[in-house]
Design an enzyme around this catalytic site. Structure first.
Site, mmCIF file in Angstrom:
data_model
loop_
_atom_site.group_PDB
_atom_site.id
_atom_site.type_symbol
_atom_site.label_atom_id
_atom_site.label_comp_id
_atom_site.label_asym_id
_atom_site.label_seq_id
_atom_site.Cartn_x
_atom_site.Cartn_y
_atom_site.Cartn_z
ATOM 1 C CG HIS A 1 -1.657 -1.255 1.447
ATOM 2 N ND1 HIS A 1 -2.830 -1.591 0.831
ATOM 3 C CD2 HIS A 1 -1.300 -2.327 2.209
ATOM 4 C CE1 HIS A 1 -3.193 -2.809 1.225
ATOM 5 N NE2 HIS A 1 -2.287 -3.291 2.048
ATOM 6 C CD GLU B 1 8.240 10.851 -14.760
ATOM 7 O OE1 GLU B 1 8.312 11.132 -13.560
ATOM 8 O OE2 GLU B 1 8.411 11.692 -15.666
#
Ligand code: ARG
Length: 503
Positions: free
Chosen positions: A169, A301
């Site tokens: 998480h 990216e």
């Protein structure tokens, strides 16, 4: 060649009478505004070499079967050699590369050149071309992926003791190592490799001889064209052979899956870079045009962004195919591009992502310090108590309660804090279960990693096992890719030898 020359065939060095005939044939339909709309000629540049190979194999087979005589075969095959040297850009006008090459053959050979298209259709022809070219692209992609796996394994070998924080998480979870992290991606790439290799086997099948879809009265030898083109089998049913594009779906699906693996890897690195947990090599970073201090992980990216190309390709392809009835529809002319876009985009991503990981620096001190943040060693302390006989749920509660009393700037409780809670809960001193040094070890990130030596775990001893199985599988996959390449090269040589007997 100019548009005008394309249309009149003026620069093609035609034999007598060929001009008028081919021009008439080309102009029978769609001479109007839809002409360029119909044409895939420029897109077909990608399959120009494939089409020449398919033409050659077909002509050789027709000649061996006595369907085309040797002299005509020789002339057609010589014309194909000229057309190859002149290149795709020199082709006359046509709806597609198949028609343009045929026109160029007829321009050179005369009407007899039209025998090349005996017992076939552009439908089986284009399917053969796509498969022929796609396997080349697949082999290139597979080479890139096995190369990337090799690079990741080298990083794992170098960093089996480099402790780093592991997250769930995106919250600090348990200490692990750079090797363990990087091997998790190598394993995923191993499966991606498997999917691509599986797809390869179904791509590399011969649809030629299906003709439009309904077979042919000519006594064609489909095994022979398969052998000449290096296809490992024949797509049996001729309607299936002409219409099937699920091999494209399979490849594009595998490519989209691979792109997703790479995207997750890229995302990890982007996050790590934001925390100074990794130092990218300058070659894989970029800066800001205004903010002089910036070093950004742009390449990663873009790896993440290119995944969109692959997913879009899969979507586009499935959408193209889903409503198509048997056996051939012109929609199919727009199917291949989705696979090409996906595969081109992702092949480069593989190389960039692996290069970025292979050249990055892993700041061991910062990573080790970060590995204790958020009391990431808590599970190890609970495991220690459980190994000493405390029920795991009770151990979990003890550690949770000790952590609840932490100051905001403290990452972990010390032995005394844990002992105080434990004594309360267990109604006995903690020392009856575990001693101080054992607890302190469990609180240390390096010791914590070392304790988790279960199969597949991050302890250096467990990493050694993972490394050796990964190396074995890499050798197997590398060999499989090499074998496929050799099979293709041998077929190319065989075809050339056969062609030389006639031309
Ligand atoms: N350019 C076409 C394609 O890529 C070739 C097949 C054309 N066949 C036809 N029947 N119109 O699909």
């Amino acid at each position: 060649m100019s548009e005008e020359e394309r249309e009149t065939g003026a620069a093609s060095g035609n034999a007598d009478g060929a001009d008028e005939e081919t021009v008439v044939r080309r102009d029978r339909f769609a001479g109007g505004p839809a002409r360029s709309f119909l044409s895939s000629l420029s897109d077909d540049e990608r399959i120009f070499p494939a089409d020449l190979a398919v033409d050659r194999a077909h002509v050789v087979m027709l000649t061996e079967r006595g369907i085309v005589d040797r002299d005509t075969a020789g002339e057609i095959l010589s014309a194909l050699a000229e057309i190859e040297s002149a290149g795709h850009a020199a082709l006359p006008d046509g709806e597609d590369v198949h028609e343009a090459i045929e026109s160029a053959v007829i321009d050179r050979v005369g009407p007899e050149g039209g025998k090349m298209h005996t017992a076939r259709s552009r439908n089986d022809e284009v399917a053969a071309c796509i498969r022929y070219r796609l396997r080349e692209d697949l082999l290139e992609l597979l080479s890139a992926v096995v190369g990337a796996r090799e690079q990741l394994l080298a990083v794992a070998r170098d960093h089996d003791e480099t402790v780093m924080p592991g997250y769930t998480h995106l919250q600090p979870a348990q200490p692990t190592t750079v090797a363990h992290w990087v091997l998790s991606y190598e394993q995923a790439l191993q499966r991606d490799t498997g999917r691509l290799l599986d797809a390869y086997a179904r791509v590399n099948q011969n649809p030629l001889g299906a003709a439009a879809f309904a077979g042919t009265p000519f006594d064609v030898d489909r095994d022979r064209t398969a052998a000449l083109l290096g296809f490992e089998g024949v797509v049996e049913n001729s309607m299936d052979a002409a219409s099937a594009r699920d091999f494209l779906v399979e490849v594009t699906g595998a490519v989209a899956g691979l792109a997703t693996t790479l995207s997750q890897l890229a995302e990890d690195i982007v996050v790590m870079a934001s925390k100074d947990h990794v130092e990218l090599d300058d070659d894989y970073a970029s800066t800001s045009s205004i903010m002089p201090q910036k070093k950004n992980p742009d390449t990663l990216e873009l790896v993440r962004g290119r995944t969109g190309d692959a997913v879009a390709g899969l979507n586009g392809l499935l959408t193209n195919l889903k409503g198509q009835p048997r056996a051939y529809n012109r929609d199919l002319q727009r199917a291949g591009r989705h696979a090409w876009d996906a595969i081109d985009s992702v092949t480069e991503s593989v190389e960039v992502a692996a290069g970025a990981v292979a050249t990055a620096e892993w700041p061991a001190d910062r990573l080790e310090a970060a590995a204790t943040e958020g009391f990431a060693t808590a599970t190890g302390v609970a495991d220690l108590l459980a190994m000493a006989g405390v029920p795991f749920r009770t151990a979990h509660e003890i550690v949770a309660e000790a952590a609840a009393g932490l100051d905001p700037d403290e990452d972990a409780p010390d032995y005394d804090a844990i002992a105080a809670v434990a004594e309360d809960v267990l109604d006995a001193p903690l020392s009856e279960y575990v001693d101080r040094t054992a607890v302190e070890s469990a609180l240390d990130p390096t010791e914590s990693v070392g304790m988790r030596d279960s199969r597949g775990g991050p302890a250096p001893s467990a990493i050694a096992g993972q490394l050796s199985t990964a190396e074995e599988q890499l050798a197997v996959d590398t060999e499989a890719v090499g074998d496929h390449r050799t099979t293709v090269e041998q077929a190319t040589d065989r075809l050339l030898t056969e062609v030389e007997r006639y031309a």
